[in-house]
Design an enzyme around this catalytic site. Structure first.
Site, PDB file in Angstrom:
ATOM      1  N   HIS A   1     -12.668 -22.008 -11.931  1.00 21.28           N
ATOM      2  CA  HIS A   1     -13.329 -22.398 -13.174  1.00 21.28           C
ATOM      3  C   HIS A   1     -14.005 -23.747 -12.949  1.00 21.28           C
ATOM      4  O   HIS A   1     -13.404 -24.674 -12.393  1.00 21.28           O
ATOM      5  CB  HIS A   1     -12.313 -22.485 -14.309  1.00 21.28           C
TER       6      HIS A   1
ATOM      7  N   HIS B   1     -17.366 -27.541 -20.217  1.00 18.83           N
ATOM      8  CA  HIS B   1     -17.455 -26.332 -19.402  1.00 18.83           C
ATOM      9  C   HIS B   1     -17.879 -25.144 -20.253  1.00 18.83           C
ATOM     10  O   HIS B   1     -17.817 -25.185 -21.486  1.00 18.83           O
ATOM     11  CB  HIS B   1     -16.126 -26.057 -18.685  1.00 18.83           C
TER      12      HIS B   1
ATOM     13  N   CYS C   1     -19.685 -20.134 -15.646  1.00 20.31           N
ATOM     14  CA  CYS C   1     -19.321 -21.555 -15.678  1.00 20.31           C
ATOM     15  C   CYS C   1     -19.904 -22.329 -14.503  1.00 20.31           C
ATOM     16  O   CYS C   1     -20.263 -23.505 -14.638  1.00 20.31           O
ATOM     17  CB  CYS C   1     -17.800 -21.715 -15.729  1.00 20.31           C
TER      18      CYS C   1
END
Length: 259
Positions: free
Chosen positions: A30, A42, A152
């Protein structure tokens, strides 16, 4: 940071850093932008770190961090918004290890990183511009999440470089997506080598070569189908419908002509 690992200590963080953390079994990482004051901005799929809108989500979500119903005092649970969220560093890491994404690496360094989604040949913009982009997108969104073409990592790379892929039928900036798709493609393209050689080592070397070539050619720093887009122009086009980022998955960012 070095050739084998981009792992860093929290004390070395500075605003504008592109950071990431691997989830369970290294299935995916991530990514986000550290903006200072222990905050990370994010991009998520309506609050979910990764998703496709299909049964594949059962595997992806199971590899993600376990979340309880109690959020820390500084993090608000994401709702059905545009997907760009702000979290404290600890919530972003979710118990994982902190890594910093590398920019302006040379070709040898890039190819030595067997797994995509850790570095790029592209040049980063100054940190204040990176933070400005991230904060602007926090307020205005980054379009619809797409695990392959608008995820992301794509968000963080755009914040760092201002570059967008313009051709709607090609892959986004994400090195993770290239790794996931490039591996099977490399295996398929190396299959004809069986007609030339039965040596498994020769076939493996061919597959690795195809995989590395695909990663290199599709890196945001090497592609010819990208353009610098100001963040204010990006969000204006998104809100007016001139820039289409469509859900469900396998949709891409398309930047039509305004003429």
């Amino acid at each position: 940071m070095g050739l084998l690992s981009n792992r860093i200590d929290k004390s070395s963080l500075k605003p504008g850093d592109h950071i990431y953390s691997w989830r369970t079994a290294y299935i995916y990482a991530h990514h986000g932008i550290y903006v200072g004051d222990d905050r990370v901005i994010h991009f998520t799929r309506r609050g979910q770190e990764v998703g496709t809108g299909t049964v594949l989500d059962l595997i992806l979500v199971s590899s993600g961090p376990s979340r309880n119903h109690t959020h820390c005092a500084t993090c608000v649970p994401p709702n059905e918004g545009h997907g760009v969220v702000s979290s404290c560093l600890n919530c972003f890491l979710a118990g994982g290890v902190l890594y910093r994404f590398e920019y302006s690496v040379n070709a040898a360094h890039f190819l030595a990183k067997a797994r995509g989604g850790t570095c790029t040949l592209a040049v980063s913009d100054p940190d204040d511009i990176v933070v400005h982009r991230a904060k602007h997108l926090l307020q205005n969104g980054f379009g619809c999440y797409d695990v392959f073409k608008n995820n992301c990592e794509d968000f963080a790379i755009y914040c760092k470089t201002g570059l967008l892929v313009l051709e709607g039928r090609t892959m986004g900036q994400s090195g993770q997506a290239v790794s996931i798709i490039g591996g099977p493609i490399a295996a398929v393209l190396s299959t004809p080598m069986r007609l030339v050689t039965t040596n498994i080592y020769g076939m493996a070397a061919t597959a690795v070569g195809v995989y590395c070539a695909s990663r290199y050619a599709t890196d945001i720093g090497m592609r010819a189908d990208v353009a610098k887009v100001a963040v204010e122009d990006l969000t204006r086009r998104l809100s007016s419908g001139l820039l289409q980022v469509i859900d469900p998955p396998l949709a891409a960012i398309a930047l039509p002509s305004t003429s």
